[in-house]
Scaffold this motif. Structure first.
Motif, short mmCIF file in Angstrom:
data_model
loop_
_atom_site.label_atom_id
_atom_site.label_comp_id
_atom_site.label_asym_id
_atom_site.label_seq_id
_atom_site.Cartn_x
_atom_site.Cartn_y
_atom_site.Cartn_z
N GLY A 204 97.78 91.39 59.11
CA GLY A 204 98.51 90.61 60.12
C GLY A 204 99.64 89.78 59.54
O GLY A 204 100.12 88.84 60.16
N ALA A 205 100.08 90.15 58.33
CA ALA A 205 101.06 89.32 57.61
C ALA A 205 102.51 89.57 58.05
O ALA A 205 103.38 88.74 57.79
CB ALA A 205 100.94 89.57 56.10
N SER A 206 102.76 90.70 58.69
CA SER A 206 104.13 91.03 59.09
C SER A 206 104.61 90.09 60.19
O SER A 206 103.81 89.51 60.92
CB SER A 206 104.19 92.48 59.56
N VAL A 207 105.93 89.97 60.32
CA VAL A 207 106.54 88.92 61.15
C VAL A 207 107.53 89.53 62.15
O VAL A 207 108.29 90.43 61.81
CB VAL A 207 107.28 87.92 60.22
N TRP A 208 107.50 89.01 63.36
CA TRP A 208 108.48 89.39 64.38
C TRP A 208 109.23 88.16 64.90
O TRP A 208 108.66 87.07 65.00
CB TRP A 208 107.78 90.05 65.58
N SER A 209 110.48 88.37 65.29
CA SER A 209 111.19 87.40 66.11
C SER A 209 110.66 87.50 67.54
O SER A 209 110.07 88.52 67.93
CB SER A 209 112.69 87.68 66.08
N THR A 210 110.87 86.44 68.32
CA THR A 210 110.30 86.37 69.67
C THR A 210 111.31 85.79 70.66
O THR A 210 112.24 85.09 70.26
CB THR A 210 109.04 85.48 69.69
N VAL A 211 111.09 86.06 71.95
CA VAL A 211 111.90 85.41 73.00
C VAL A 211 111.08 85.31 74.28
O VAL A 211 110.32 86.22 74.62
CB VAL A 211 113.22 86.15 73.25
N HIS A 212 111.20 84.16 74.96
CA HIS A 212 110.54 83.98 76.26
C HIS A 212 111.30 84.78 77.31
O HIS A 212 112.53 84.84 77.31
CB HIS A 212 110.54 82.50 76.64
N VAL A 213 110.57 85.39 78.24
CA VAL A 213 111.18 86.28 79.23
C VAL A 213 112.25 85.55 80.06
O VAL A 213 113.27 86.15 80.44
CB VAL A 213 110.11 86.93 80.13
N LEU A 214 112.06 84.26 80.33
CA LEU A 214 113.06 83.53 81.14
C LEU A 214 114.32 83.25 80.33
O LEU A 214 115.44 83.27 80.87
CB LEU A 214 112.46 82.24 81.69
N ASP A 215 114.17 82.99 79.02
CA ASP A 215 115.35 82.84 78.17
C ASP A 215 116.10 84.17 78.06
O ASP A 215 117.33 84.21 78.05
CB ASP A 215 114.94 82.37 76.77
N SER A 245 114.52 83.53 70.00
CA SER A 245 114.42 82.10 70.29
C SER A 245 114.60 81.20 69.08
O SER A 245 114.61 79.99 69.21
CB SER A 245 113.05 81.81 70.90
N GLY A 246 114.66 81.80 67.88
CA GLY A 246 114.65 80.99 66.67
C GLY A 246 113.26 80.82 66.09
O GLY A 246 113.10 80.31 64.99
N HIS A 247 112.24 81.25 66.85
CA HIS A 247 110.84 81.18 66.37
C HIS A 247 110.36 82.57 65.99
O HIS A 247 110.44 83.50 66.79
CB HIS A 247 109.91 80.61 67.45
N GLU A 248 109.84 82.70 64.77
CA GLU A 248 109.17 83.94 64.37
C GLU A 248 107.67 83.67 64.32
O GLU A 248 107.24 82.53 64.21
CB GLU A 248 109.65 84.37 62.98
N PHE A 249 106.89 84.75 64.39
CA PHE A 249 105.45 84.56 64.20
C PHE A 249 104.88 85.74 63.44
O PHE A 249 105.38 86.86 63.53
CB PHE A 249 104.74 84.34 65.54
N ALA A 250 103.86 85.46 62.64
CA ALA A 250 103.10 86.52 61.98
C ALA A 250 102.03 87.01 62.95
O ALA A 250 101.46 86.21 63.72
CB ALA A 250 102.46 85.99 60.70
N TRP A 251 101.76 88.31 62.92
CA TRP A 251 100.80 88.88 63.86
C TRP A 251 99.44 88.19 63.77
O TRP A 251 98.75 88.03 64.78
CB TRP A 251 100.65 90.38 63.59
N THR A 252 99.06 87.76 62.58
CA THR A 252 97.75 87.11 62.45
C THR A 252 97.70 85.77 63.21
O THR A 252 96.63 85.35 63.65
CB THR A 252 97.39 86.91 60.95
N GLU A 253 98.87 85.13 63.41
CA GLU A 253 98.90 83.90 64.21
C GLU A 253 98.59 84.20 65.67
O GLU A 253 97.89 83.43 66.35
CB GLU A 253 100.27 83.23 64.09
N GLY A 254 99.12 85.32 66.16
CA GLY A 254 98.80 85.73 67.53
C GLY A 254 97.33 86.06 67.68
O GLY A 254 96.68 85.65 68.66
N SER A 255 96.78 86.78 66.69
CA SER A 255 95.36 87.14 66.75
C SER A 255 94.48 85.91 66.65
O SER A 255 93.45 85.81 67.33
CB SER A 255 95.03 88.13 65.63
N ALA A 256 94.87 84.94 65.81
CA ALA A 256 94.10 83.70 65.69
C ALA A 256 94.12 82.91 66.99
O ALA A 256 93.10 82.36 67.42
CB ALA A 256 94.65 82.86 64.54
N THR A 257 95.29 82.86 67.63
CA THR A 257 95.42 82.14 68.90
C THR A 257 94.53 82.75 69.98
O THR A 257 93.80 82.05 70.69
CB THR A 257 96.90 82.13 69.36
N LEU A 258 94.57 84.09 70.09
CA LEU A 258 93.75 84.72 71.12
C LEU A 258 92.26 84.63 70.75
O LEU A 258 91.40 84.46 71.61
CB LEU A 258 94.20 86.15 71.40
#
Length: 344
Positions: A204-215, A245-258
């Motif tokens: 889960g170490a790889s990283v993606w950029s993100t954007v909110h659908v409304l932005d 959005s300027g925020h990136e996240f590692a996949w493991t952060e998403g998995s930890a959150t869920l």
């Protein structure tokens, strides 16, 4: 010509497109959408949208409606070549009749994804100020065959039309009015609910950029206004627009959150993320799982920011926890992996 005189044809009034429709209506554009179902048509018509019935395979309908429209958005999928070719046919017909068209197509940053499969964070960051880096991608990259059809059409049409490609990263968030969900993180959540653990590809170490659908929806309008105001010669210099959005996240952060959220809700025993065995990829994105939910995809939306666009919504993990997971916990019915197209 003011917005009130301009006709828009929008393909894909769904998770992203429905928000774009609302913004277009608020500015006085005359909007027509392609719809598959009576219920969807009724909801849109109530808001003042015209509808034509059809699917992405109805090329004749798409070409005909394009010919009747000043502006076209394709926001249905990044992976349907026939519908894109049908739009291009309509744009060419308009150009031959001396009518200019603006066409904004939607791609996605799986285009720049790598083969890291969750093992590491990549250093490479793509910027839309450097179109040569995107043009150097292999023709086999996800979404690239469809994007190339637009790149070629731009060359052929020259100043006869203005064509641009929006390339969003991982899209998250909801509009409280519609409560539609995105793809990647919700699919991983449904997998966790089915299999009883928070899964990730590799480490889960790889990283993606993100954007909110409304932005992202606002970004389409920013891009549209730029295309309306900019000479066609200038538009031809670069077709690509990232939107992050300027925020990136590692996949493991998403998995930890869920994992934490599902554990707190009593739906899984252990909140800690675990590596998903490859034989279970069929319950996520099939053969594309490592790319869609485990690659690195880092982009910078320099061009939109130069046009004055800026993100305003909450970040990816906060939105996921507050807005999306509560909806996912309400879902019932069997889940057998994501059913739509994720790459071409």
């Amino acid at each position: 010509m003011s917005a009130s005189g301009k006709s828009v044809f929008l393909i894909g009034p769904g998770f992203i497109g429905r928000n774009v429709v609302d913004l277009l209506l608020a500015e006085g554009y005359n909007v027509t959408t392609l719809v598959r179902r009576e219920s969807q048509a009724a909801e849109l018509q109530k808001d003042g949208v015209s509808t034509v019935f059809g699917t992405l395979s109805d090329s004749e309908t798409i070409t005909k409606q394009t010919i009747a429209s000043d502006i076209v958005f394709h926001i249905a999928t990044a992976d349907d070549l026939p519908s894109v070719q049908a739009v291009i046919e309509g744009v060419k017909s308009r150009a031959q009749a001396g009518k200019p068209t603006i066409y904004i197509h939607t791609s996605g940053t799986s285009l720049i994804g790598d083969k890291s499969a969750g093992q590491y964070k990549a250093d490479k960051i793509f910027s839309d100020n450097h179109p040569q880096d995107i043009d150097a991608l292999p023709d086999t990259a996800p979404h690239r065959q469809i994007d190339l059809a637009i790149v070629r059409a731009r060359k052929e049409l020259g100043t006869g039309a203005k064509l641009a490609i929006m390339i969003p990263p991982l899209i998250y968030g909801i509009n409280q009015k519609y409560k539609r969900l995105s793809i990647q993180l919700p699919t991983l959540t449904r997998f966790a609910l089915k299999h009883g653990y928070a899964g990730q590809v590799g480490k889960g170490a790889s990283v993606w950029s993100t954007v909110h659908v409304l932005d992202l929806a606002r970004a389409y309008i920013t891009l549209l206004h730029w295309l309306e105001q900019t000479p066609a010669e200038k538009v031809l210099e670069n077709p690509y627009f990232f939107c992050e959005s300027g925020h990136e996240f590692a996949w493991t952060e998403g998995s930890a959150t869920l994992g934490q959220a599902l554990h707190a809700a009593g739906r899984i025993k252990d909140p800690e993320p675990r590596t998903i065995p490859e034989e279970d990829y069929k319950d996520i994105f099939g053969g594309f799982t490592a790319e869609v939910a485990g690659s690195n995809s880092r982009s910078r939306a320099n061009r939109l920011r130069q046009l004055g666009w800026e993100p305003r919504e909450k970040g990816v993990l906060e939105s996921f926890k507050d807005d999306e997971i509560p909806l996912l916990l309400q879902e019932t019915g069997e889940f057998n992996g994501y059913g739509g197209a994720v790459a071409s």
